[in-house]
Design an enzyme around this catalytic site. Structure first.
Site, PDB file in Angstrom:
ATOM      1  N   LYS A 155       0.874  -1.170   0.000  1.00  0.00           N
ATOM      2  CA  LYS A 155       0.000   0.000   0.000  1.00  0.00           C
ATOM      3  C   LYS A 155       0.903   1.209   0.000  1.00  0.00           C
ATOM      4  O   LYS A 155       1.767   1.355   0.884  1.00  0.00           O
ATOM      5  CB  LYS A 155      -0.893   0.026   1.245  1.00  0.00           C
ATOM      6  CG  LYS A 155      -1.983   1.097   1.168  1.00  0.00           C
ATOM      7  CD  LYS A 155      -3.072   0.677   0.187  1.00  0.00           C
ATOM      8  CE  LYS A 155      -4.146   1.743   0.058  1.00  0.00           C
ATOM      9  NZ  LYS A 155      -5.303   1.267  -0.719  1.00  0.00           N
ATOM     10  N   SER A 212      -1.477  -1.112  -4.267  1.00  0.00           N
ATOM     11  CA  SER A 212      -2.637  -0.239  -4.134  1.00  0.00           C
ATOM     12  C   SER A 212      -2.140   1.095  -3.595  1.00  0.00           C
ATOM     13  O   SER A 212      -1.176   1.146  -2.827  1.00  0.00           O
ATOM     14  CB  SER A 212      -3.662  -0.838  -3.162  1.00  0.00           C
ATOM     15  OG  SER A 212      -4.188  -2.046  -3.667  1.00  0.00           O
TER      16      SER A 212
END
Length: 349
Positions: A155, A212
């Site tokens: 992330k 992400s």
């Protein structure tokens, strides 16, 4: 915890709501007292867009629960959007003292990089932030070589402000993060990564990274899975590239590496051995899928990424019989253009 003899534990918890506590807390209570939670991956029920609050809500709720049992904070990779037949869920990744003599088994390393100025998201500077965080995760997991890594889940930060479409800016942040991780894995030099980012050359890709990005996460949070000496336990991982979101043969091939037969769907026994599936894909650059225009932009109220997530997630759910699939959209350099990456973790027979 000593790095001499460890075992990876992965438990899955349902998440019917963004900040639910019941299912997650129940799974936490089943972990051995000596287990250390090193990472948490989650698919939340928001839309996965820039204004999706379900990700931050889950991180806040889960962090509070984890803090009750340990001092160290785990790395979080949280992705919004459970379209199609996929279901919201969390994966709790922990390490515990080995119960058997160590050999070579599933290993995990996690790291949280320093905060990055969001103005740097999508620039060459982010490549170095991502590289350093990935190297730290590999070192923390005790991997002897980047070749031992099968899958890196990250992330990373995305811009808080941007000119033009939000998804384009977020996609460039994903691209920089992937390229930095490829440098850490020895797949690119730093100079090559900078050149690829500048040229936006999507022909350069990896089958071992999934990223992400969101502006509410200012650090690169990295989870590296692979096989390493000094680890024990029944868990193993396999990975591969997807030619497109319909590449069922590639999904079946990865599952077969773990002794799981999707012919066409896993048996009840094989499904019981499956621990998790991790996948990433993005829209085809020309808007066509196997020669057909799939009209991904026909509905301006829905992001093409949501449709891709729904399609790929449903394909994997059909192959495995398991709707709790971690599938994310936006795949710059993550698999071939218009394709993606896929990894699965399962218990040995």
């Amino acid at each position: 915890m000593s790095k001499s003899a460890r075992e990876v534990l992965i438990h899955r918890a349902p998440l019917p709501g963004a900040a639910t506590k019941d299912g997650f807390d129940a799974v936490l209570s089943r972990l051995p007292a000596a287990a250390e939670i090193v990472a948490i991956l989650a698919k939340t029920s928001g839309d996965g867009g820039p204004k999706d609050t379900s990700r931050a809500e889950f991180v806040a709720a889960a962090s509070a629960l984890v803090a009750k049992r340990q001092a160290g904070a785990p790395a979080f990779v949280v992705s919004g959007g459970v379209e199609g037949t996929t279901a919201p869920h969390a994966l709790i990744v922990a390490r515990a003292p080995a119960r058997k003599s160590p050999g070579k088994a599933l290993a995990v390393g996690a790291a949280i990089g320093p905060e990055m100025d969001l103005a740097l998201a999508g620039t060459a500077a982010q490549i170095e932030f991502a590289r350093d965080a990935a190297i730290a995760a590999l070192r923390e997991g005790g991997f002897a070589s980047p070749r031992d890594i099968h899958f890196v889940q990250i992330k990373g930060p995305a811009p808080a402000k941007y000119d033009g479409p939000a998804e384009a800016a977020i996609g460039r942040a994903r691209a920089a993060t992937v390229l930095g991780t490829m440098v850490a894995l020895g797949e690119l030099t730093l100079a090559q990564a900078r050149h690829v980012l500048a040229k936006r050359d999507l022909a350069v890709w990896t089958s071992r990274v999934s990223v992400s990005s969101a502006a509410e996460f200012p650090c690169h949070e990295v989870i590296a899975f692979g096989h390493a000496q000094g680890w024990s336990g029944p868990l193993r991982i396999a990975h591969g590239a997807l030619a497109d979101p319909l590449d069922l043969p590639a999904v079946a091939k990865v599952l077969a590496k773990l002794g799981l037969a999707a012919t066409p769907q896993l048996s009840k026994g094989d499904r019981a051995r499956l621990v998790t599936c991790l996948a990433k894909s993005g829209p085809p650059p020309d808007g066509r899928l196997r020669g057909v225009d799939v009209a991904l932009t026909a509905d301006p109220t829905q992001s093409p990424l949501r449709r891709i997530r729904g399609g790929l997630g449903s394909l994997i759910a059909a192959a495995t019989g398991e709707p709790q699939v971690f599938v994310s959209g936006g795949a710059e350099h993550q698999g071939p253009p218009g394709g993606g990456v896929f990894a699965a973790i399962a218990r040995k027979r």
